[in-house]
Structures are given as C-alpha cells and as structure tokens.
Design a protein around this motif. Sequence first.
Motif, PDB file in Angstrom:
ATOM      1  N   ALA A  18       0.823  -1.213   0.000  1.00 40.93           N
ATOM      2  CA  ALA A  18       0.000   0.000   0.000  1.00 40.93           C
ATOM      3  C   ALA A  18       0.853   1.256   0.000  1.00 40.93           C
ATOM      4  CB  ALA A  18      -0.941  -0.006   1.203  1.00 40.93           C
ATOM      5  N   MET A  19       2.000   1.218   0.631  1.00 42.96           N
ATOM      6  CA  MET A  19       2.882   2.383   0.701  1.00 42.96           C
ATOM      7  C   MET A  19       3.563   2.676  -0.640  1.00 42.96           C
ATOM      8  SD  MET A  19       2.581   3.686   3.660  1.00 42.96           S
ATOM      9  CE  MET A  19       3.992   4.766   3.755  1.00 42.96           C
ATOM     10  N   ILE A  20       3.840   1.644  -1.432  1.00 42.09           N
ATOM     11  CA  ILE A  20       4.549   1.879  -2.683  1.00 42.09           C
ATOM     12  C   ILE A  20       3.628   2.019  -3.887  1.00 42.09           C
ATOM     13  CG2 ILE A  20       6.667   0.748  -1.916  1.00 42.09           C
ATOM     14  CD1 ILE A  20       5.851  -1.684  -3.594  1.00 42.09           C
ATOM     15  N   MET A  21       2.369   1.686  -3.761  1.00 42.36           N
ATOM     16  CA  MET A  21       1.420   1.798  -4.864  1.00 42.36           C
ATOM     17  C   MET A  21       0.961   3.250  -4.986  1.00 42.36           C
ATOM     18  SD  MET A  21       1.053  -1.177  -6.216  1.00 42.36           S
ATOM     19  CE  MET A  21      -0.457  -1.093  -7.118  1.00 42.36           C
ATOM     20  N   PRO A  22       0.701   3.719  -6.237  1.00 38.51           N
ATOM     21  CA  PRO A  22       0.177   5.072  -6.396  1.00 38.51           C
ATOM     22  C   PRO A  22      -1.218   5.179  -5.787  1.00 38.51           C
ATOM     23  CG  PRO A  22       0.338   3.949  -8.517  1.00 38.51           C
ATOM     24  CD  PRO A  22       0.903   3.036  -7.471  1.00 38.51           C
ATOM     25  N   ARG A  23      -1.555   6.377  -5.373  1.00 34.89           N
ATOM     26  CA  ARG A  23      -2.870   6.602  -4.786  1.00 34.89           C
ATOM     27  C   ARG A  23      -3.969   6.385  -5.806  1.00 34.89           C
ATOM     28  NH1 ARG A  23      -2.810  12.383  -2.884  1.00 34.89           N
ATOM     29  NH2 ARG A  23      -5.020  11.969  -2.990  1.00 34.89           N
ATOM     30  N   ALA A  24      -4.992   5.690  -5.434  1.00 31.66           N
ATOM     31  CA  ALA A  24      -6.119   5.436  -6.341  1.00 31.66           C
ATOM     32  C   ALA A  24      -6.880   6.717  -6.634  1.00 31.66           C
ATOM     33  CB  ALA A  24      -7.047   4.398  -5.738  1.00 31.66           C
ATOM     34  N   GLY A  25      -6.880   7.671  -5.714  1.00 28.11           N
ATOM     35  CA  GLY A  25      -7.623   8.912  -5.878  1.00 28.11           C
ATOM     36  C   GLY A  25      -6.841  10.024  -6.531  1.00 28.11           C
ATOM     37  N   TYR A  26      -5.786   9.706  -7.266  1.00 29.61           N
ATOM     38  CA  TYR A  26      -4.909  10.697  -7.867  1.00 29.61           C
ATOM     39  C   TYR A  26      -5.674  11.770  -8.645  1.00 29.61           C
ATOM     40  CZ  TYR A  26      -1.390  12.607 -11.016  1.00 29.61           C
ATOM     41  OH  TYR A  26      -0.597  13.446 -11.736  1.00 29.61           O
ATOM     42  N   ALA A  27      -6.519  11.367  -9.579  1.00 30.00           N
ATOM     43  CA  ALA A  27      -7.215  12.330 -10.427  1.00 30.00           C
ATOM     44  C   ALA A  27      -8.226  13.158  -9.648  1.00 30.00           C
ATOM     45  CB  ALA A  27      -7.902  11.629 -11.588  1.00 30.00           C
ATOM     46  N   ALA A  28      -8.708  12.665  -8.512  1.00 29.90           N
ATOM     47  CA  ALA A  28      -9.659  13.433  -7.710  1.00 29.90           C
ATOM     48  C   ALA A  28      -9.028  14.709  -7.188  1.00 29.90           C
ATOM     49  CB  ALA A  28     -10.177  12.593  -6.557  1.00 29.90           C
ATOM     50  N   ASP A  29      -7.691  14.730  -7.084  1.00 30.01           N
ATOM     51  CA  ASP A  29      -6.995  15.911  -6.602  1.00 30.01           C
ATOM     52  C   ASP A  29      -6.763  16.949  -7.700  1.00 30.01           C
ATOM     53  OD1 ASP A  29      -4.852  13.923  -4.456  1.00 30.01           O
ATOM     54  OD2 ASP A  29      -6.834  14.755  -4.082  1.00 30.01           O
ATOM     55  N   ILE A  30      -6.989  16.583  -8.961  1.00 28.52           N
ATOM     56  CA  ILE A  30      -6.777  17.515 -10.064  1.00 28.52           C
ATOM     57  C   ILE A  30      -7.966  18.464 -10.150  1.00 28.52           C
ATOM     58  CG2 ILE A  30      -6.515  17.744 -12.557  1.00 28.52           C
ATOM     59  CD1 ILE A  30      -5.187  14.967 -12.529  1.00 28.52           C
ATOM     60  N   ASP A  31      -7.670  19.750 -10.210  1.00 29.89           N
ATOM     61  CA  ASP A  31      -8.711  20.762 -10.353  1.00 29.89           C
ATOM     62  C   ASP A  31      -8.969  21.062 -11.817  1.00 29.89           C
ATOM     63  OD1 ASP A  31     -10.564  22.736  -9.629  1.00 29.89           O
ATOM     64  OD2 ASP A  31      -9.018  24.293  -9.666  1.00 29.89           O
ATOM     65  N   LYS A  32      -7.876  21.334 -12.582  1.00 29.70           N
ATOM     66  CA  LYS A  32      -8.060  21.658 -14.000  1.00 29.70           C
ATOM     67  C   LYS A  32      -6.734  21.570 -14.739  1.00 29.70           C
ATOM     68  CE  LYS A  32      -7.269  26.605 -13.421  1.00 29.70           C
ATOM     69  NZ  LYS A  32      -7.774  27.951 -13.643  1.00 29.70           N
ATOM     70  N   LEU A  33      -6.834  21.558 -16.052  1.00 28.18           N
ATOM     71  CA  LEU A  33      -5.684  21.652 -16.947  1.00 28.18           C
ATOM     72  C   LEU A  33      -5.726  23.040 -17.560  1.00 28.18           C
ATOM     73  CD1 LEU A  33      -3.338  20.442 -18.642  1.00 28.18           C
ATOM     74  CD2 LEU A  33      -5.071  19.696 -20.269  1.00 28.18           C
ATOM     75  N   GLU A  34      -4.581  23.708 -17.584  1.00 27.00           N
ATOM     76  CA  GLU A  34      -4.516  25.047 -18.169  1.00 27.00           C
ATOM     77  C   GLU A  34      -3.407  25.091 -19.207  1.00 27.00           C
ATOM     78  OE1 GLU A  34      -4.483  29.622 -16.621  1.00 27.00           O
ATOM     79  OE2 GLU A  34      -3.131  28.235 -15.611  1.00 27.00           O
ATOM     80  N   VAL A  35      -3.748  25.627 -20.388  1.00 33.25           N
ATOM     81  CA  VAL A  35      -2.784  25.772 -21.478  1.00 33.25           C
ATOM     82  C   VAL A  35      -2.483  27.252 -21.652  1.00 33.25           C
ATOM     83  CG1 VAL A  35      -2.411  25.437 -23.944  1.00 33.25           C
ATOM     84  CG2 VAL A  35      -3.631  23.714 -22.630  1.00 33.25           C
ATOM     85  N   THR A  50       2.520  25.696 -23.110  1.00 36.20           N
ATOM     86  CA  THR A  50       2.735  24.911 -21.901  1.00 36.20           C
ATOM     87  C   THR A  50       1.393  24.409 -21.386  1.00 36.20           C
ATOM     88  OG1 THR A  50       2.623  26.872 -20.487  1.00 36.20           O
ATOM     89  CG2 THR A  50       4.807  26.167 -21.208  1.00 36.20           C
ATOM     90  N   ALA A  51       1.432  23.232 -20.782  1.00 36.68           N
ATOM     91  CA  ALA A  51       0.242  22.640 -20.177  1.00 36.68           C
ATOM     92  C   ALA A  51       0.540  22.440 -18.694  1.00 36.68           C
ATOM     93  CB  ALA A  51      -0.095  21.312 -20.834  1.00 36.68           C
ATOM     94  N   THR A  52      -0.315  22.980 -17.850  1.00 34.94           N
ATOM     95  CA  THR A  52      -0.112  22.931 -16.407  1.00 34.94           C
ATOM     96  C   THR A  52      -1.326  22.311 -15.736  1.00 34.94           C
ATOM     97  OG1 THR A  52       1.191  24.963 -16.541  1.00 34.94           O
ATOM     98  CG2 THR A  52       0.404  24.317 -14.362  1.00 34.94           C
ATOM     99  N   LEU A  53      -1.066  21.304 -14.889  1.00 29.46           N
ATOM    100  CA  LEU A  53      -2.142  20.739 -14.071  1.00 29.46           C
ATOM    101  C   LEU A  53      -2.229  21.540 -12.785  1.00 29.46           C
ATOM    102  CD1 LEU A  53      -2.033  16.825 -14.060  1.00 29.46           C
ATOM    103  CD2 LEU A  53      -3.783  18.319 -14.999  1.00 29.46           C
ATOM    104  N   HIS A  54      -3.434  21.956 -12.441  1.00 30.32           N
ATOM    105  CA  HIS A  54      -3.700  22.646 -11.182  1.00 30.32           C
ATOM    106  C   HIS A  54      -4.418  21.665 -10.268  1.00 30.32           C
ATOM    107  CE1 HIS A  54      -2.787  26.825 -12.452  1.00 30.32           C
ATOM    108  NE2 HIS A  54      -2.975  26.279 -13.656  1.00 30.32           N
TER     109      HIS A  54
END
Length: 124
Positions: A18-35, A50-54
């Motif tokens: 569980a400690m070494i696996m990526p978090r299952a909720g990763y995308a839930a933390d993404i607010d938006k993509l900005e170009v 440029t593309a920035t994840l917020h």
Amino acid sequence: MQKHKIIAVIIMLCFAVAMIMPRAGYAADIDKLEVSVTDTITIGDTAQATATLHYTDTTTTDITTEVTWQSQDEAVATVDSNGVITGVAEGTAVIDAIYTAPDMAVYSDQITVTVTTTPEDVLY
C-alpha cells in the motif's frame, strides 16, 4: 503462535504494498488543466505552449510533454508533440491539449493562436 506470526507478516506485506502503490484517488486531486502560449505569432515562427495541471491544494505541475496536442486548423498553425506551435498561414487556429490521468479521467483545455504575416511590434 505460528499462526499469529503468519498473519502479522501478511499484514506487514499488505502495508508495504500500500505504501509503494500510487494513490487510487490521484485524479480526484486535479482541479483543472490550463494551457498557455503567446496569442500571436508570424508565419514561419514558433511559440512554445505549456500545459499545467492545477490541483485542489493549489499546487501545479508542468505536464507539457505528457498531453496530446492537436491543431484544429493545420493550414493555419501546426503543433508538435512537445507543444511547439508553428505559424503556417495567416488566420486563427484553436490548439487543444488533452491529458488522461492514471485513473483514465480526461482533462482538456484549448487556446486560440492568431498567425499574422508581419510581427505586431514592427512599426511602419
């Protein structure tokens, strides 16, 4: 007693995995993509988009090389896989950036680029 040791080892292994696996909720933390990019270029010139994840915690990550770039009008402007836009002919083109998160959620943004025949900062 041996049974308790086996259970303890199994629990420790589960915790380690569980400690070494990526978090299952990763995308839930993404607010938006900005170009972002300069909005005007001349024929034959290039501009780096440029593309920035917020994220919801206000942090950001540059993912310029991880998105899929596409021009909606390649007769006016093209864009390569690194986000480099090239002016081809006078007009406007919409440039799309599409990002698929590890959980398969899709985020996108677009910008409009105007291609001119002469640089705007040249005074006659």
